[in-house]
Structures are given as structure tokens and as C-alpha cells.
Enzyme design. Structure first.
Site, PDB file in Angstrom:
ATOM      1  N   GLU A   1      75.382  79.122  47.186  1.00 37.50           N
ATOM      2  CA  GLU A   1      74.888  80.494  47.385  1.00 37.50           C
ATOM      3  C   GLU A   1      73.478  80.569  47.964  1.00 37.50           C
ATOM      4  O   GLU A   1      73.035  81.648  48.364  1.00 37.50           O
ATOM      5  CB  GLU A   1      74.943  81.239  46.036  1.00 37.50           C
ATOM      6  CG  GLU A   1      76.367  81.415  45.512  1.00 37.50           C
ATOM      7  CD  GLU A   1      76.415  81.687  44.019  1.00 37.50           C
ATOM      8  OE1 GLU A   1      75.506  81.234  43.299  1.00 37.50           O
ATOM      9  OE2 GLU A   1      77.365  82.348  43.562  1.00 37.50           O
TER      10      GLU A   1
ATOM     11  N   TYR B   1      96.515  86.886  66.187  1.00 37.91           N
ATOM     12  CA  TYR B   1      95.170  87.207  66.654  1.00 37.91           C
ATOM     13  C   TYR B   1      94.886  86.565  68.005  1.00 37.91           C
ATOM     14  O   TYR B   1      95.238  85.409  68.235  1.00 37.91           O
ATOM     15  CB  TYR B   1      94.117  86.685  65.673  1.00 37.91           C
ATOM     16  CG  TYR B   1      94.259  87.183  64.257  1.00 37.91           C
ATOM     17  CD1 TYR B   1      95.028  88.302  63.965  1.00 37.91           C
ATOM     18  CD2 TYR B   1      93.601  86.539  63.231  1.00 37.91           C
ATOM     19  CE1 TYR B   1      95.137  88.753  62.659  1.00 37.91           C
ATOM     20  CE2 TYR B   1      93.715  86.986  61.918  1.00 37.91           C
ATOM     21  CZ  TYR B   1      94.490  88.085  61.641  1.00 37.91           C
ATOM     22  OH  TYR B   1      94.598  88.526  60.355  1.00 37.91           O
TER      23      TYR B   1
END
Ligand SMILES: [Zn+2]
Ligand SMILES: [Zn+2]
Length: 446
Positions: free
Chosen positions: A411, A335
Site C-alpha cells: 500500500e 475489448y
């Protein structure tokens, strides 16, 4: 005069658009808050069923079904398992893409949660667990949330939203292009042509509620290193009659350490050379003929990348030669560096600051991790940021980093993610609202 009038009219239109869009934010926030428990439930389900790169069949199925239900135009099997959802707003405007990566990792989860992954697989000839140990489950769930939020304000959207659910961010070893690179090759940024792209990465070591970003080069270029070392096999009791690739490999590992400590100007940019695996040998009293070493290289900038590659080759081949062995060095170009378009970053930061609070949007140091979001950014302006996923009050030094068995995400940061991406979309649309000036109007203005 005529010109001034025209420009005032244009300005009024643009401001009107901006106003209309920003008026959407309370609606968006409300919608995002309302689906928080849904987003968390999606994430837990995905977490329990992680899939490795290019095998995200279940995940892609869930995403595609969700998007179709919401009225998105859906394309499937892009770059193997990728899913693209297109939502045309009720008003004309730019095309904004949002991206979420979907793959898990060959890591055996150690976190004791009810939705712990018990999935196992064979990877690189080793039996291993599969785990969302980078948090891509959060990315998918957040973007599914964004899909729902934006669909609810579709008629008021001044532009088109393209949601990109991407496979294989962590890479695959089957050769050929994959992930973001392949999605770009398969035309994901065309039809309709995307004007800008946004993406986020959850971070296990950044407190919930905090956003981190960096203008310009943010994450490293990653290249893969393979060294095939050939010696001469012999009895382990008579090393003098052979050439020991294991001792030579050890010297090479140590030699490679000097690249960063002695060749790289570390005051300019960091660099990393890591040997991650050495495969060789079969028995305690046999010196093997050959072995293979694999590793990863992280650099920022073309010049530094070239220097590090050259030194790896020189050190490996010359140490091997001095031992009577032979090293074949292969560097697979991976990448490119993740580079946030500075102008786009400048324009969009106020959106995040207004949402999260100025003191919660922080500039982050460069990261030696890599992200194939960079392939999108090579084609069009893109902005990639980090979203806090560490429980409040914890220390980043005490929590598990990404790619480890104890990796854990809080979360309660997801809703900020849903809102961030949604706000970036509407603000970008407002800033780039089509000017009333068609080519015809421009001509008359001349
Ligand atoms: Zn990762
Ligand atoms: Zn990741």
C-alpha cells in the site's frame, strides 16, 4: 503587429494559467500525504468486501457518499453500478476525466492479512471465493483520495474534473455491453464533454515508486473463444461405437498451440490462444455426446486478429471433422487494444517524471492482458499507466501475479497514485487553458 500583440497576450495568459496550476502541486502533495492512512483504510475495507462485476453495490454506495460529502455533482447507476462525480473548478478550462474500475474476481484469497476476503459466491456454476485479485480496490481508494485532494483546491482548478468509477472491468457473462463500453454508450464522456481521460492500474510486480507506461498499443485486444464439440455418446468400454469428443478436444487444444508457434509472425507482435476450461462428461465409463471448450485470444492489430480468428476456426472444425465430430466455433469480440494517444502521452510524461523521478518512469513492454479503458480511448485521447504496488526489494519473479490467490499489493505506493492523477489533471488543465481569443477576437485578428 496587432497579431503579435494578441499572441503575446494569449501566451501570457496561458503561462499565467500554467503557473497558477503548477503552484497547486505543493498543496496537492501535502493533501495527498495527509490522507495516506485514509486511502489505505478505504482500500482495506474494499478489499475485505469485494464484489463481482455489476454487483458493486456496496462499493458504489461508499464512493457516491464520499463524493457527495465533498461537494461533487454525483450520478449513480451508470452502466448498472457505475458512479460519476463532477467537480467544476473555480476557473474555466477543459474537462478531464479520471477512471477507476471497481470489481473483484472469482478467486479465493490465500493471503494472510487482517482484511482478507472471506466472501464467497457461485460463479459459472461453481462455488468460489471473491477477491480483489487485480487490485481494483486500490484504484477505487486512490481515486477517492484524488477526489478529496482535488475538492480541496476546487476554486483554483481551471477546468472540470469528471471522476468515473466503473463497474465490471473484468467482464460479465449476462450478454449485452458492460463496463467501460456501456458507460460510454450511456454518455459518460458527454455533458460535460470530456477532453482527455487518464487512468492507472496498480501492478503487483512493479516496485513501489515506479511508474510504467507505453506510448501507442499497450495492452492486447481480447476476444472470447467458445467451441461446442458434438460427437456420439457411447459406453466407455466400447469407444469404437461412438465419436469421442474428449479425445477430439484434446487434439484441438494441441492444434490451437500451432497458431502462435507456426502462423503468427512473432517478430512483429505477440499473440496468445488459451483454452481455459473444458466442460464435458459425467461418469468414468460414459463417453459423452458433447462438450464445450472456452478460452481467450489476445492480439495486437486488426490483421493479426483476423489471422488468429481464421486459424482457430479452420483448425477446430477440420480436426473435429477428421474425427467424425462437429465443432461450432464462436468468437466473441471483446475489448479492443488499449492504445495510449501518442501526443497526449508525450505531453504528460514530464508530469510523471517530475513527480516520481525520471529514472522511475519506465517504458514497459506490451502486455497481453487487456483493459476496457480502451473503450474510452477509442472516443477521446486517453493515457493509461501502471503504478508500482510491489514491496521494495522484492523480485517480480517471486511475487504473485494478478488474478491469483496470493496476489498482494504493497500500500505504500498509493500516495504516488493519488499525486500522479492529481498532477496530470492540473497540468493538463494548464496546458489546455482556454485562450482569451473568443471567436469574436479571432475575427478582429483576421
Ligand atoms: Zn484483472
Ligand atoms: Zn485490472
Amino acid at each position: 503587429m496587432k497579431k503579435t500583440l494578441l499572441f503575446s497576450a494569449l501566451l501570457a495568459t496561458a503561462l499565467g494559467q500554467a503557473h497558477a496550476q503548477s503552484g497547486l502541486k505543493p498543496v496537492i502533495n501535502q493533501a495527498a500525504d495527509a490522507i495516506e492512512s485514509k486511502v489505505i483504510a478505504w482500500r482495506r475495507d474494499l478489499h475485505e468486501h469485494p464484489e463481482l462485476g455489476n454487483q458493486e453495490f456496496r462499493t458504489a454506495g461508499i464512493v457516491a457518499e464520499h463524493l457527495k460529502k465533498l461537494g461533487y455533482e454525483v450520478q449513480e447507476k451508470i452502466a448498472v453500478t457505475g458512479v460519476v462525480g463532477i467537480l467544476k473548478g473555480g476557473k474555466p478550462g477543459p474537462v478531464v476525466a479520471l477512471r477507476a474500475d471497481m470489481d473483484g474476481l472469482p478467486v479465493t484469497e490465500r493471503v494472510d492479512v487482517p482484511f482478507k476476503s472471506n466472501v464467497t459466491t457461485e460463479f459459472n456454476n461453481q462455488k468460489t471465493g471473491v477477491m480483489h485479485a487485480c487490485g481494483h480496490d486500490s484504484h477505487v481508494a486512490i481515486l477517492m483520495g484524488v477526489a478529496e485532494v482535488l475538492a480541496s483546491v476546487k476554486k483554483d482548478l481551471a477546468g472540470t474534473v469528471k471522476l468515473i468509477f466503473q463497474p465490471a472491468e473484468e467482464g460479465v457473462y449476462t450478454g449485452g455491453t458492460f463496463g467501460a463500453n456501456r458507460m460510454v454508450e450511456e454518455g459518460v464522456l458527454e455533458n460535460p464533454k470530456v477532453d482527455a481521460i487518464f487512468g492507472l492500474h496498480i501492478n503487483s510486480q512493479t516496485e513501489v515508486g515506479t511508474i510504467r507506461y507505453r506510448p501507442g498499443a499497450t495492452m492486447a485486444a481480447v476476444d472470447q473463444l467458445t467451441i461446442k464439440l458434438k460427437g456420439k455418446q457411447t459406453h466407455g468400454a466400447n469407444p469404437w461405437s461412438g465419436v469421442d469428443p474428449i479425445v477430439t478436444a484434446s487434439q484441438i487444444v494441441m492444434g490451437l498451440q500451432t497458431i502462435v508457434s507456426r502462423n503468427v509472425n512473432i517478430t512483429e507482435n505477440p499473440a496468445v490462444v488459451t483454452v481455459g476450461a473444458i466442460h464435458g462428461g459425467i461418469r468414468y465409463n460414459i463417453i459423452p455426446e458433447s462438450l464445450e471448450m472456452i478460452g481467450t485470444i489476445r492480439t495486437f492489430g486488426d490483421e493479426q486478429q483476423a489471422l488468429v480468428h481464421r486459424r482457430i476456426k479452420e483448425i477446430s472444425t477440420h480436426i473435429a471433422e477428421s474425427a467424425g465430430a462437429k465443432a461450432d466455433v464462436e468468437i466473441g469480440i471483446g475489448y479492443p487494444a488499449t492504445v495510449n494517444d501518442p501526443a497526449l502521452t508525450d505531453k504528460m510524461i514530464p508530469t510523471l517524471e517530475a513527480l516520481a523521478g525520471k529514472d522511475k518512469v519506465l517504458i514497459t513492454p506490451v502486455a497481453t492482458g487487456a483493459e476496457d479503458f480502451s473503450y474510452f480511448q477509442k472516443k477521446i485521447p486517453g493515457f493509461f499507466f501502471f503504478l508500482g504496488g510491489m514491496a521494495k526489494g522484492k523480485s517480480p519473479y517471486d511475487v504473485a501475479p494478478h488474478h491469483t490467490p496470493d496476489f498482494y499489493i504493497d500500500e505504500s505506493g498509493f500516495t504516488l497514485g493519488v499525486k500522479s492523477l492529481s498532477h496530470l489533471v492540473v497540468d493538463y488543465m494548464a496546458m489546455n487553458a482556454p485562450q482569451a481569443a473568443s471567436p469574436k477576437t479571432k475575427k478582429t485578428a483576421k
